[in-house]
Design an enzyme around this catalytic site. Structure first.
Site, PDB file in Angstrom:
ATOM      1  N   SER B  17       0.829  -1.200   0.000  1.00  0.00           N
ATOM      2  CA  SER B  17       0.000   0.000   0.000  1.00  0.00           C
ATOM      3  C   SER B  17       0.867   1.255   0.000  1.00  0.00           C
ATOM      4  O   SER B  17       2.078   1.184   0.132  1.00  0.00           O
ATOM      5  CB  SER B  17      -0.972  -0.021   1.181  1.00  0.00           C
ATOM      6  N   CYS B  18       0.198   2.377  -0.149  1.00  0.00           N
ATOM      7  CA  CYS B  18       0.849   3.688  -0.248  1.00  0.00           C
ATOM      8  C   CYS B  18       1.898   3.869   0.839  1.00  0.00           C
ATOM      9  O   CYS B  18       1.621   3.548   1.978  1.00  0.00           O
ATOM     10  CB  CYS B  18      -0.225   4.783  -0.117  1.00  0.00           C
ATOM     11  N   PRO B  19       3.101   4.353   0.549  1.00  0.00           N
ATOM     12  CA  PRO B  19       3.559   4.908  -0.725  1.00  0.00           C
ATOM     13  C   PRO B  19       4.354   3.922  -1.562  1.00  0.00           C
ATOM     14  O   PRO B  19       4.969   4.297  -2.538  1.00  0.00           O
ATOM     15  CB  PRO B  19       4.502   6.021  -0.260  1.00  0.00           C
ATOM     16  N   MET B  20       4.351   2.635  -1.179  1.00  0.00           N
ATOM     17  CA  MET B  20       5.271   1.677  -1.787  1.00  0.00           C
ATOM     18  C   MET B  20       5.103   1.465  -3.294  1.00  0.00           C
ATOM     19  O   MET B  20       6.113   1.347  -4.000  1.00  0.00           O
ATOM     20  CB  MET B  20       5.228   0.351  -1.030  1.00  0.00           C
ATOM     21  N   ASP B  44      -3.436  -1.890  -4.825  1.00  0.00           N
ATOM     22  CA  ASP B  44      -3.811  -0.644  -4.152  1.00  0.00           C
ATOM     23  C   ASP B  44      -4.613   0.219  -5.136  1.00  0.00           C
ATOM     24  O   ASP B  44      -4.076   0.654  -6.155  1.00  0.00           O
ATOM     25  CB  ASP B  44      -2.524   0.068  -3.707  1.00  0.00           C
TER      26      ASP B  44
END
Lengths: 190, 81
Positions: B17-20, B44
């Site tokens: 999930s964010c920011p990956m 995501d």
């Protein structure tokens, strides 16, 4: 037929020498501007050390690095714990004074409740595959984010420079942070 | 509709999930040569907007296409310089 030139406007016009000087001045300014590093910059001041408040500076820092920004995060007061190798793995979440938590303040204030709410949050983080603080920090370091630990608060908290992750800059103060902010396109206090 | 691109690499960031998704896309595209296309697979839903925003705000990359199929969001990013 008169050979007079319109003298009135000639008096107001700058002389050739003045124009030449002005051109030189502009050329110098242009060279200076072109020499400046044209990459965008972001400066974040991280002051909080709770589990929830450790995320925003790291998420924004790593994302800005992905956009090609030069990023500096200046950690001060409780924000230092995010850079502290041991303490960063044990950041806490408190439900006291947090109306978003499903626990009344009177209950949240009971001994051991911070541990319970922290465990709840950690479980949510794991279930949701949200990156851990350590992962975000390591990733940001790999991407070239500069993490700075405020020297005054290192001394105040009685931390040692070796307590921090490799790559963290120590020995910096407010003037360094201010200089970064002045040169940055985005400045944030978290 | 299935996109047909000559993709050089595939980055699987499903479940991240964010920011990956954005951060890993950036690292993966750094490894490619100019003109090559990276395929990114994510779950995501925010990655649709995020990778689009990242590609428009970042020099040297171009978003070629995005599509969703079976809850997987596919992004195709070309390295332009």
């Amino acid at each position: 037929m008169s050979t007079d030139t319109p003298d009135a406007s000639a008096d107001d016009a700058p002389s050739r020498a003045e124009l030449a000087a002005r051109v030189d001045e502009l050329e110098d300014a242009l060279t200076e501007a072109a020499d400046e590093d044209d990459s965008k910059k972001m400066s974040i001041i991280a002051t909080k050390g709770t589990l929830d408040m450790a995320y925003p500076p790291l998420i924004l820092a790593s994302t800005a690095a992905a956009f090609g920004y030069d990023v500096t995060v200046f950690h001060t007061f409780w924000g230092l714990d995010i850079l502290h190798e041991e303490r960063s793995k044990d950041l806490k979440l408190s439900s006291v004074g947090n109306p978003n938590m499903p626990v009344p303040n009177a209950v949240a204030a009971l001994p051991g409740m911070d541990r319970v709410t922290t465990k709840m949050m950690e479980k949510k983080i794991a279930d949701n595959d949200t990156a851990t603080i350590e992962e975000l920090l390591e990733t940001s370091l790999e991407m070239g984010v500069e993490f700075q630990a405020c020297q005054m608060t290192i001394d105040l908290m009685d931390y040692d420079e070796d307590d921090f992750y490799d790559g963290v800059t120590t020995g910096v103060g407010a003037a360094t942070a201010l200089q970064d902010m002045a040169n940055a396109d985005i400045q944030l206090l978290v | 509709m299935s996109a047909e691109f000559d993709t050089t690499e595939t980055l699987d960031v499903k479940s991240a999930s964010c920011p990956m998704p954005v951060v890993k896309t950036k690292s993966a595209i750094d490894e490619l040569a100019e003109g090559e296309i990276l395929e990114v697979l994510a779950t995501d839903s925010g990655s649709m907007s995020d990778i689009d925003g990242w590609a428009s705000g970042t020099e040297g990359v171009e978003l070629v296409d995005q599509e969703e199929a079976d809850d997987v969001y596919k992004h195709y990013v070309r390295k332009t310089e």
